[in-house]
Motif scaffolding. Structure first.
Motif, PDB file in Angstrom:
ATOM      1  N   LEU A  65      63.533  38.446  31.002  1.00  0.00           N
ATOM      2  CA  LEU A  65      64.082  37.510  31.971  1.00  0.00           C
ATOM      3  C   LEU A  65      64.540  36.249  31.256  1.00  0.00           C
ATOM      4  O   LEU A  65      63.753  35.575  30.591  1.00  0.00           O
ATOM      5  N   TRP A  66      65.838  35.939  31.414  1.00  0.00           N
ATOM      6  CA  TRP A  66      66.429  34.755  30.822  1.00  0.00           C
ATOM      7  C   TRP A  66      66.751  33.762  31.935  1.00  0.00           C
ATOM      8  O   TRP A  66      67.304  34.135  32.969  1.00  0.00           O
ATOM      9  N   VAL A  67      66.424  32.498  31.707  1.00  0.00           N
ATOM     10  CA  VAL A  67      66.707  31.425  32.659  1.00  0.00           C
ATOM     11  C   VAL A  67      67.371  30.289  31.891  1.00  0.00           C
ATOM     12  O   VAL A  67      67.040  30.055  30.722  1.00  0.00           O
ATOM     13  N   ALA A  68      68.308  29.602  32.536  1.00  0.00           N
ATOM     14  CA  ALA A  68      68.990  28.501  31.864  1.00  0.00           C
ATOM     15  C   ALA A  68      69.010  27.257  32.726  1.00  0.00           C
ATOM     16  O   ALA A  68      69.157  27.318  33.951  1.00  0.00           O
ATOM     17  N   THR A  69      68.846  26.119  32.065  1.00  0.00           N
ATOM     18  CA  THR A  69      69.167  24.818  32.634  1.00  0.00           C
ATOM     19  C   THR A  69      70.441  24.347  31.927  1.00  0.00           C
ATOM     20  O   THR A  69      71.037  25.077  31.136  1.00  0.00           O
ATOM     21  N   ARG A  70      70.876  23.131  32.181  1.00  0.00           N
ATOM     22  CA  ARG A  70      72.089  22.650  31.526  1.00  0.00           C
ATOM     23  C   ARG A  70      71.914  22.501  30.017  1.00  0.00           C
ATOM     24  O   ARG A  70      72.891  22.605  29.269  1.00  0.00           O
ATOM     25  N   VAL A  71      70.676  22.279  29.562  1.00  0.00           N
ATOM     26  CA  VAL A  71      70.465  21.933  28.151  1.00  0.00           C
ATOM     27  C   VAL A  71      69.528  22.877  27.422  1.00  0.00           C
ATOM     28  O   VAL A  71      69.227  22.645  26.243  1.00  0.00           O
ATOM     29  N   ALA A  72      69.069  23.940  28.048  1.00  0.00           N
ATOM     30  CA  ALA A  72      68.117  24.829  27.377  1.00  0.00           C
ATOM     31  C   ALA A  72      68.210  26.239  27.947  1.00  0.00           C
ATOM     32  O   ALA A  72      68.597  26.449  29.106  1.00  0.00           O
ATOM     33  N   LEU A  94      75.433  23.695  21.805  1.00  0.00           N
ATOM     34  CA  LEU A  94      75.573  22.519  22.651  1.00  0.00           C
ATOM     35  C   LEU A  94      76.169  21.388  21.813  1.00  0.00           C
ATOM     36  O   LEU A  94      76.511  21.578  20.645  1.00  0.00           O
ATOM     37  N   GLN A  95      76.288  20.212  22.406  1.00  0.00           N
ATOM     38  CA  GLN A  95      77.009  19.136  21.728  1.00  0.00           C
ATOM     39  C   GLN A  95      76.419  18.762  20.373  1.00  0.00           C
ATOM     40  O   GLN A  95      77.136  18.351  19.471  1.00  0.00           O
ATOM     41  N   GLY A  96      75.126  18.908  20.215  1.00  0.00           N
ATOM     42  CA  GLY A  96      74.507  18.528  18.957  1.00  0.00           C
ATOM     43  C   GLY A  96      74.653  19.547  17.849  1.00  0.00           C
ATOM     44  O   GLY A  96      74.155  19.327  16.736  1.00  0.00           O
ATOM     45  N   ASN A  97      75.330  20.663  18.121  1.00  0.00           N
ATOM     46  CA  ASN A  97      75.463  21.714  17.109  1.00  0.00           C
ATOM     47  C   ASN A  97      76.866  22.308  17.143  1.00  0.00           C
ATOM     48  O   ASN A  97      77.057  23.477  17.465  1.00  0.00           O
ATOM     49  N   PRO A  98      77.884  21.519  16.817  1.00  0.00           N
ATOM     50  CA  PRO A  98      79.253  22.039  16.876  1.00  0.00           C
ATOM     51  C   PRO A  98      79.560  22.983  15.720  1.00  0.00           C
ATOM     52  O   PRO A  98      78.941  22.914  14.649  1.00  0.00           O
ATOM     53  N   VAL A  99      80.530  23.855  15.942  1.00  0.00           N
ATOM     54  CA  VAL A  99      81.073  24.711  14.891  1.00  0.00           C
ATOM     55  C   VAL A  99      82.297  24.023  14.310  1.00  0.00           C
ATOM     56  O   VAL A  99      83.113  23.458  15.039  1.00  0.00           O
ATOM     57  N   SER A 100      82.425  24.053  12.997  1.00  0.00           N
ATOM     58  CA  SER A 100      83.574  23.446  12.330  1.00  0.00           C
ATOM     59  C   SER A 100      84.552  24.545  11.931  1.00  0.00           C
ATOM     60  O   SER A 100      84.184  25.523  11.284  1.00  0.00           O
ATOM     61  N   ALA A 120      80.826  20.974  26.173  1.00  0.00           N
ATOM     62  CA  ALA A 120      81.044  19.624  26.681  1.00  0.00           C
ATOM     63  C   ALA A 120      79.992  19.355  27.751  1.00  0.00           C
ATOM     64  O   ALA A 120      79.322  20.269  28.237  1.00  0.00           O
ATOM     65  N   ASN A 121      79.843  18.104  28.122  1.00  0.00           N
ATOM     66  CA  ASN A 121      78.932  17.774  29.215  1.00  0.00           C
ATOM     67  C   ASN A 121      79.359  18.503  30.491  1.00  0.00           C
ATOM     68  O   ASN A 121      80.535  18.621  30.767  1.00  0.00           O
ATOM     69  N   PRO A 122      78.384  19.028  31.290  1.00  0.00           N
ATOM     70  CA  PRO A 122      76.946  18.825  31.152  1.00  0.00           C
ATOM     71  C   PRO A 122      76.219  19.887  30.336  1.00  0.00           C
ATOM     72  O   PRO A 122      74.993  19.892  30.317  1.00  0.00           O
ATOM     73  N   TYR A 139      79.488  27.946  28.445  1.00  0.00           N
ATOM     74  CA  TYR A 139      79.444  26.491  28.366  1.00  0.00           C
ATOM     75  C   TYR A 139      80.602  25.839  29.119  1.00  0.00           C
ATOM     76  O   TYR A 139      81.644  26.454  29.346  1.00  0.00           O
ATOM     77  N   PHE A 140      80.407  24.576  29.457  1.00  0.00           N
ATOM     78  CA  PHE A 140      81.491  23.746  29.955  1.00  0.00           C
ATOM     79  C   PHE A 140      82.359  23.314  28.769  1.00  0.00           C
ATOM     80  O   PHE A 140      81.854  23.035  27.679  1.00  0.00           O
ATOM     81  N   GLY A 141      83.683  23.250  29.009  1.00  0.00           N
ATOM     82  CA  GLY A 141      84.604  22.753  27.999  1.00  0.00           C
ATOM     83  C   GLY A 141      85.419  21.598  28.546  1.00  0.00           C
ATOM     84  O   GLY A 141      85.332  21.249  29.728  1.00  0.00           O
TER      85      GLY A 141
END
Length: 461
Positions: A65-72, A94-100, A120-122, A139-141
């Motif tokens: 069982l997988w559950v998601a919030t906006r940040v986890a 998420l925002q703190g781990n971008p791909v280059s 992107a947020n949120p 994710y949101f973009g």
């Protein structure tokens, strides 16, 4: 969302065999009893979910069982009682781990170097369980911009393929959606809906986005080798992107001026494996193909079994005049489809709700192959509001309607009988974000993501 399936179809397609055990606890079988038992359950802070709102709950083929919030992202294996929490520190993009990205890494991918991509947020918008030990995180973009070479936001949003490793960690691959014929076009960013096919064409993933609908073969995923043409690898696992279209207050022409397409929040598979879709301005059905290339690279009259709304000349009573699902005043006006479901009798249902506060919910529409029939969510289905946030079809012919503020309603369109389920009586909250039906177990389990937590309904009203 997964629409309801007859158990016989599920068993015939999957053979009733044991599921692979990758990442799972107790063994599970397609069509067999759930390793979670038959009791309903509510999952919130006491189970280790630290944030609100909960935006999705889904099971993979090992019944994790997988559950998601906006940040986890959270994981609960059968037999466990407390979720394990994964964040950007575990590799989620998420925002703190971008791909280059850079042309020095793969030829033809970008003209700027470097350019980064992440949510992107949120943050997290959707999740969907896949193969054993696998979940997809959307994710949101940042959707504004040209979506072409000059757009610095073209790599925002998208989705991660997340898989459990034997050591208990995560292997994460970022799936960067792009046009199949040229990396010039990066339109699809915010993931609005994910749909994974466990049965008809196993392990295919459909991604509804802010622009179009992609079809993916995740099992074929690979990153391009250093210096390799970007699309060599991408076209092995991705086919971009389809969308029924309308134009603003006129019929579409060769210039494609004033196109209205996007927000593909509604997706459901019919019994023949074709895909019903619904978006902000219209809907239709996309025909399945055995390969990825011909899914998008074919004439439009071969792509769609039906594409509503173009041309359309305005309300025409109760008949069929190619309306964009609902009888709006003119072509290109908002219909705001939030969900699509296919009932056991083969009818395709479209539910309208609010994406913005300015939207006017249009109700429910049922397509029988010849004409639409319309229903009022409050008067006909017994909802306490007309803002339908989500909808699924049960194998017994009923629809489950999720209200943005008033919980669930179980409605039989044939008899009119309806039953509501609210916070305190099985739901952690009345603000529902997403519902999903797991037909891999018998009886099917309904997972409900609400603001205050998730619910697993294994005994339905």
């Amino acid at each position: 969302m997964r629409s309801g399936l007859a158990l016989a179809l599920l068993l015939a397609s999957c053979g009733g065999g044991e599921l692979p055990g990758a990442g799972g606890g107790a063994s599970a079988k397609f069509g067999g009893a759930s390793p979670w038992g038959t009791a309903n359950a509510v999952y919130s802070r006491s189970a280790g979910i630290l944030e609100q709102p909960v935006v999705g709950a889904s099971t993979d083929e090992a019944q994790n069982l997988w559950v998601a919030t906006r940040v986890a992202l959270y994981l609960l294996k059968p037999g466990e009682t407390t979720f394990r929490r994964f964040t950007v520190a575990d590799g989620l993009h998420l925002q703190g781990n971008p791909v280059s990205y850079c042309d020095r890494d793969f030829a033809g991918g970008d003209r700027r170097c470097p350019i980064t991509g992440a949510a992107a947020n949120p943050g997290i918008s959707e999740i969907e369980g896949g193969a054993p030990g696998e979940v997809f995180v959307g994710y949101f973009g940042l959707d504004d911009g040209t979506g072409e070479w000059d757009d610095p936001n073209r790599h925002t949003g998208k989705l991660d393929r997340v898989r459990l490793t034997s050591a208990g960690g995560l292997q994460i691959n970022r799936m960067d959606l792009v046009a199949s014929n040229s990396p010039q076009f990066w339109h699809n960013r915010t993931v609005q809906r994910l749909l994974y096919d466990h049965v008809r064409h196993p392990h295919e993933l459909y991604v509804g986005s802010n622009h179009g609908v992609d079809r993916l073969w995740p099992d074929k995923y690979r990153a391009p080798a250093k210096g390799e043409w970007f699309l060599n690898a991408a076209n092995e696992w991705m086919s971009d992107h389809l969308h029924p279209q309308v134009c603003f207050h006129h019929a579409c022409d060769a210039s494609e001026s004033d196109l209205r397409l996007g927000d593909w929040k509604g997706m459901a598979l019919s019994a023949d494996g074709n895909l019903w879709v619904g978006g902000r301005w219209t809907g239709g059905q996309i025909r399945w193909t055995p390969d990825l290339d011909s899914w998008w690279n074919r004439p439009g009259n071969q792509i769609y079994s039906v594409a509503f709304g173009d041309p359309y000349k305005g309300p025409c009573g109760q008949g069929f005049c190619n309306q964009p699902v609902f009888m709006v005043p003119a072509e290109g006006d908002v219909v705001s489809v939030q969900a699509v479901a296919v009932t056991a009798d083969g009818r395709a249902w479209f539910a309208s709700g609010r994406t913005t506060t300015a939207d006017a919910p249009r109700g429910l529409a049922a397509w029988d192959g010849k004409a639409f029939r319309y229903f009022d969510p409050q008067r006909d289905a017994g909802m306490a509001e007309n803002d339908v946030r989500d909808m699924i079809a049960l194998p017994d012919g009923r629809l489950v309607l999720a209200g943005a503020n008033t919980g669930l309603v179980f409605w039989n369109p044939q008899t009119g009988v309806h039953t509501s389920l609210r916070a305190g009586a099985g739901l952690p909250d009345d603000h529902v974000f997403r519902i999903e039906l797991d037909t891999m177990v018998s009886p099917p389990a309904l997972y409900v993501a609400t603001f205050a937590g998730a619910a697993a309904l294994r005994k339905l009203p």
